[in-house]
Motif scaffolding. Structure first.
Motif, PDB file in Angstrom:
ATOM      1  N   VAL A  10       0.860  -1.188   0.000  1.00 52.26           N
ATOM      2  CA  VAL A  10       0.000   0.000   0.000  1.00 52.26           C
ATOM      3  C   VAL A  10       0.894   1.234   0.000  1.00 52.26           C
ATOM      4  O   VAL A  10       1.908   1.269   0.703  1.00 52.26           O
ATOM      5  CB  VAL A  10      -0.960  -0.006   1.213  1.00 52.26           C
ATOM      6  CG1 VAL A  10      -0.204  -0.151   2.517  1.00 52.26           C
ATOM      7  CG2 VAL A  10      -1.830   1.248   1.231  1.00 52.26           C
ATOM      8  N   SER A  11       0.559   2.221  -0.835  1.00 51.40           N
ATOM      9  CA  SER A  11       1.369   3.439  -0.886  1.00 51.40           C
ATOM     10  C   SER A  11       0.586   4.641  -0.381  1.00 51.40           C
ATOM     11  O   SER A  11      -0.640   4.691  -0.474  1.00 51.40           O
ATOM     12  CB  SER A  11       1.879   3.696  -2.309  1.00 51.40           C
ATOM     13  OG  SER A  11       0.809   3.931  -3.205  1.00 51.40           O
ATOM     14  N   ILE A  12       1.333   5.602   0.179  1.00 50.26           N
ATOM     15  CA  ILE A  12       0.769   6.878   0.614  1.00 50.26           C
ATOM     16  C   ILE A  12       1.358   7.947  -0.303  1.00 50.26           C
ATOM     17  O   ILE A  12       2.589   8.080  -0.394  1.00 50.26           O
ATOM     18  CB  ILE A  12       1.146   7.199   2.083  1.00 50.26           C
ATOM     19  CG1 ILE A  12       0.862   6.015   3.008  1.00 50.26           C
ATOM     20  CG2 ILE A  12       0.445   8.471   2.545  1.00 50.26           C
ATOM     21  CD1 ILE A  12      -0.585   5.725   3.257  1.00 50.26           C
ATOM     22  N   GLU A  13       0.509   8.681  -0.990  1.00 52.65           N
ATOM     23  CA  GLU A  13       0.961   9.694  -1.943  1.00 52.65           C
ATOM     24  C   GLU A  13       0.359  11.055  -1.612  1.00 52.65           C
ATOM     25  O   GLU A  13      -0.595  11.147  -0.846  1.00 52.65           O
ATOM     26  CB  GLU A  13       0.564   9.291  -3.373  1.00 52.65           C
ATOM     27  CG  GLU A  13       1.278   8.055  -3.910  1.00 52.65           C
ATOM     28  CD  GLU A  13       2.712   8.315  -4.347  1.00 52.65           C
ATOM     29  OE1 GLU A  13       3.221   9.443  -4.166  1.00 52.65           O
ATOM     30  OE2 GLU A  13       3.340   7.375  -4.877  1.00 52.65           O
ATOM     31  N   GLY A  14       0.917  12.086  -2.231  1.00 48.50           N
ATOM     32  CA  GLY A  14       0.412  13.441  -2.050  1.00 48.50           C
ATOM     33  C   GLY A  14       1.516  14.447  -2.267  1.00 48.50           C
ATOM     34  O   GLY A  14       2.690  14.089  -2.398  1.00 48.50           O
ATOM     35  N   GLY A  15       1.140  15.694  -2.319  1.00 52.52           N
ATOM     36  CA  GLY A  15       2.108  16.761  -2.557  1.00 52.52           C
ATOM     37  C   GLY A  15       2.895  17.112  -1.312  1.00 52.52           C
ATOM     38  O   GLY A  15       2.679  16.546  -0.238  1.00 52.52           O
ATOM     39  N   ASP A  16       3.804  18.068  -1.459  1.00 50.42           N
ATOM     40  CA  ASP A  16       4.602  18.531  -0.324  1.00 50.42           C
ATOM     41  C   ASP A  16       3.687  19.177   0.713  1.00 50.42           C
ATOM     42  O   ASP A  16       2.808  19.962   0.376  1.00 50.42           O
ATOM     43  CB  ASP A  16       5.642  19.539  -0.803  1.00 50.42           C
ATOM     44  CG  ASP A  16       6.666  18.894  -1.724  1.00 50.42           C
ATOM     45  OD1 ASP A  16       7.521  18.171  -1.190  1.00 50.42           O
ATOM     46  OD2 ASP A  16       6.586  19.089  -2.943  1.00 50.42           O
ATOM     47  N   GLY A  17       3.901  18.820   1.984  1.00 55.00           N
ATOM     48  CA  GLY A  17       3.115  19.392   3.067  1.00 55.00           C
ATOM     49  C   GLY A  17       1.798  18.689   3.320  1.00 55.00           C
ATOM     50  O   GLY A  17       1.014  19.127   4.161  1.00 55.00           O
ATOM     51  N   ALA A  18       1.546  17.595   2.606  1.00 58.49           N
ATOM     52  CA  ALA A  18       0.284  16.867   2.799  1.00 58.49           C
ATOM     53  C   ALA A  18       0.313  15.988   4.057  1.00 58.49           C
ATOM     54  O   ALA A  18      -0.723  15.537   4.520  1.00 58.49           O
ATOM     55  CB  ALA A  18      -0.033  16.008   1.578  1.00 58.49           C
ATOM     56  N   GLY A  19       1.507  15.738   4.579  1.00 59.91           N
ATOM     57  CA  GLY A  19       1.640  14.935   5.797  1.00 59.91           C
ATOM     58  C   GLY A  19       1.834  13.457   5.552  1.00 59.91           C
ATOM     59  O   GLY A  19       1.514  12.634   6.406  1.00 59.91           O
ATOM     60  N   LYS A  20       2.383  13.102   4.386  1.00 56.17           N
ATOM     61  CA  LYS A  20       2.573  11.687   4.030  1.00 56.17           C
ATOM     62  C   LYS A  20       3.389  10.923   5.048  1.00 56.17           C
ATOM     63  O   LYS A  20       3.007   9.836   5.461  1.00 56.17           O
ATOM     64  CB  LYS A  20       3.268  11.551   2.677  1.00 56.17           C
ATOM     65  CG  LYS A  20       2.413  11.792   1.494  1.00 56.17           C
ATOM     66  CD  LYS A  20       3.231  11.749   0.239  1.00 56.17           C
ATOM     67  CE  LYS A  20       4.481  12.577   0.373  1.00 56.17           C
ATOM     68  NZ  LYS A  20       4.242  13.981   0.769  1.00 56.17           N
ATOM     69  N   SER A  21       4.536  11.483   5.428  1.00 56.75           N
ATOM     70  CA  SER A  21       5.432  10.751   6.333  1.00 56.75           C
ATOM     71  C   SER A  21       4.764  10.498   7.671  1.00 56.75           C
ATOM     72  O   SER A  21       4.848   9.401   8.227  1.00 56.75           O
ATOM     73  CB  SER A  21       6.739  11.529   6.514  1.00 56.75           C
ATOM     74  OG  SER A  21       7.383  11.686   5.265  1.00 56.75           O
ATOM     75  N   THR A  22       4.067  11.517   8.180  1.00 62.15           N
ATOM     76  CA  THR A  22       3.332  11.376   9.445  1.00 62.15           C
ATOM     77  C   THR A  22       2.273  10.287   9.327  1.00 62.15           C
ATOM     78  O   THR A  22       2.160   9.413  10.199  1.00 62.15           O
ATOM     79  CB  THR A  22       2.662  12.708   9.817  1.00 62.15           C
ATOM     80  OG1 THR A  22       3.678  13.707   9.974  1.00 62.15           O
ATOM     81  CG2 THR A  22       1.863  12.580  11.107  1.00 62.15           C
TER      82      THR A  22
END
Length: 225
Positions: A10-22
């Motif tokens: 499963v992947s978590i995607e999104g732009g900068d500042g979207a909070g992916k790492s969190t």
């Protein structure tokens, strides 16, 4: 997936500042708390080679969009071979903080590279291994970048490896990236799950968990503590 693939990517995607790492970290914690054998990886990185590439990507060395794409694909190829495939073969749930779709959104839509070229290189680097599910954390770029630089009252700490590079891009770049992600999600609605990431992190995490836990139940992977 093929018979070799016992686990679940499963992947978590999104732009900068979207909070992916969190969100990726919160998802890993939740998976482990419910007894699921899970692994978290981030791009670029996750291998010795990938960490070298990560430092290069973060740096200010001038490069063309195509050269940049090859850097990400090089790190991705090593990560898939050394970490992701073995983990899936061992039956683990593998959470990736960014994956091949990031190249389509950033180097394709953002930098203007031909999407067919990006797809071909993604396929070569991954051997065709794609996530079963992708969570898109969606947030208006203006709002996301205010988070990144701290003007929204947050500490502005950049937890994205490539933000040192990409957050300096004009807002138009980030809008193209956001549109790229949105287009990918609409093209493949069976794989993509869009979550409003402008809410508080714990609220976002609840939505992500609702998606992932229901998909795991469908896969026959128990999420009972």
């Amino acid at each position: 997936g093929g018979s070799m693939q016992l686990g679940w990517p499963v992947s978590i995607e999104g732009g900068d500042g979207a909070g992916k790492s969190t969100q990726a970290e919160l998802l890993l914690i939740r998976l482990k708390a419910t007894g699921v054998d899970a692994l978290l990886v981030h791009e670029p990185g996750g291998t010795d080679f990938g960490e070298h590439v990560r430092r290069l990507v973060k740096g200010d060395v001038e490069r063309s969009p195509m050269s940049e794409l090859f850097l990400f694909e090089a790190a991705r190829a090593q990560l898939v071979q050394d970490v992701i495939r073995p983990a899936l073969e061992a039956g683990q749930v593998v959470v990736t903080d960014r994956y091949a779709d990031s190249s389509l959104a950033y180097q394709g839509s953002g930098r203007g590279l031909d999407l067919a070229d990006v797809r071909a290189l993604n396929h070569a680097a991954t051997g065709g291994l794609m996530p079963d599910a992708t969570v898109l954390l969606e947030i208006p770029p203006d709002q996301a970048l205010a988070r990144v630089d701290g003007s929204d009252g947050s500490d502005g700490r950049s937890d994205d490896p490539e933000q040192a590079r990409f957050e300096q891009e004009p807002i138009e770049f980030h809008r193209r990236v956001a549109e790229g992600f949105r287009a990918l999600a609409s093209e493949e609605p069976g794989r993509w799950f869009v979550v409003d990431a402008s809410a508080a992190p714990d609220r976002v995490a609840q939505k992500v968990w609702a998606i992932v836990s229901s998909l795991l139940v469908l896969r026959g992977i128990s999420t009972d503590a």
